[in-house]
Every structure is written in C-alpha cells, then in structure tokens.
Scaffold this motif. Structure first.
Motif, PDB file in Angstrom:
ATOM      1  N   MET A   1       0.854  -1.174   0.000  1.00  0.00           N
ATOM      2  CA  MET A   1       0.000   0.000   0.000  1.00  0.00           C
ATOM      3  C   MET A   1       0.897   1.235   0.000  1.00  0.00           C
ATOM      4  N   THR A   2       0.619   2.144  -0.921  1.00  0.00           N
ATOM      5  CA  THR A   2       1.429   3.344  -1.052  1.00  0.00           C
ATOM      6  C   THR A   2       0.981   4.419  -0.073  1.00  0.00           C
ATOM      7  N   LEU A   3       1.839   5.384   0.123  1.00  0.00           N
ATOM      8  CA  LEU A   3       1.490   6.522   0.985  1.00  0.00           C
ATOM      9  C   LEU A   3       0.306   7.283   0.390  1.00  0.00           C
ATOM     10  N   ASN A   7      -3.227   7.984   2.258  1.00  0.00           N
ATOM     11  CA  ASN A   7      -3.757   9.343   2.395  1.00  0.00           C
ATOM     12  C   ASN A   7      -5.183   9.429   1.848  1.00  0.00           C
ATOM     13  N   THR A   8      -5.423   8.776   0.705  1.00  0.00           N
ATOM     14  CA  THR A   8      -6.759   8.787   0.121  1.00  0.00           C
ATOM     15  C   THR A   8      -7.755   8.106   1.048  1.00  0.00           C
TER      16      THR A   8
END
Length: 146
Positions: A1-3, A7-8
């Motif tokens: 999972m990306t930053l 954030n989303t």
C-alpha cells in the motif's frame, strides 16, 4: 500500500466523519458541500426503499425537514472500507445513530444501526459523496427520562 493510497483512505474516512459531525451539529448547508450537486441519496428500512433523493437542493430540504423533528442527534461511525479506482471509489461504513424526538410530551430515543454503501468522486482537489445508500438494519425506539 502506497502513501498516496493511505492518504486517500484517510481523506475518505474524514469525509464520512465530517458528514456525521455536521449532521449532529445541524450544519446542513455545510453537510451538502460534502456531496456532488447531482448526488443520489437512498434510504432503505426493513428492506423497503423509503427515500430516493436526487441533488443537494432537494436533499437539503429533506434533511432540514427531518432535523426540525429531532431534539438531539448522536452519531458514532465504526468500520469503513474502501475500494479505490483512480478518481472514484466505493465504500462501506457502519454507523450507530441515536435520535431523540418528543412524542406526546415524552422524549423517545430511537437507535438506528446503519450500513452505508457509498460512491465517491475526487473533484477539484477533494473527495465528495456521489451516491449514498443507507440500509437501516436495526431500529429500536423507547421512551427515556431526563
């Protein structure tokens, strides 16, 4: 999972929490800013469609009419899951809503257990609710004394 993904997800959680807080505070005009102008809002109780509202102008009138009958709101959000797809997302959230209304001179507490199915869109740098379907799963009402 990306930053960016994290954030989303947080922005979407903040969106549903803002919806609850503004509703509890009866800031209905501000609450309408969380929706797209052409939003669709549906309510099911006991599996029956009770409301199917299109557009924030109509939705605001309905919310104001409902709020005028309620003395106190208290909302607690629980689980919230989302599936992201670019500038759109879907979400499922679970909510407990308590409302106090006066009936025949007595305060009546109605406790709702709700599952919301949402569609979100990202426009002009923020996430908005495009469609919200509330499934009122459990409804309990009882007189209370203050």
């Amino acid at each position: 999972m990306t930053l960016e993904n994290l954030n989303t997800r947080q922005e979407l959680r903040d969106l549903i929490d803002a919806y609850a807080i503004l509703g509890d505070e009866r800031k209905i005009s501000e609450q309408m800013n969380l929706f797209t102008k052409d939003a669709n809002y549906k309510v099911y109780m006991n599996g029956q469609l009770l409301a199917n509202t299109l557009g924030t102008d109509t939705l605001e009138k309905e919310f104001r009419g409902h709020a005028s009958q309620v003395k106190t709101y208290f909302t607690l959000n629980g689980q919230h899951t989302v599936a992201l797809k670019g500038d759109t997302a879907t979400g499922v959230s679970f909510t407990q809503i308590k409302m106090i209304r006066e009936t025949e001179g007595k305060d009546v507490l109605t406790d709702y257990s709700v599952r919301y199915d949402d569609n979100y869109v990202h426009r002009d740098g923020k996430w908005l609710i495009k469609a919200r379907t509330g499934h009122f799963m459990i409804i309990e009402a009882r007189s209370i004394s203050n």
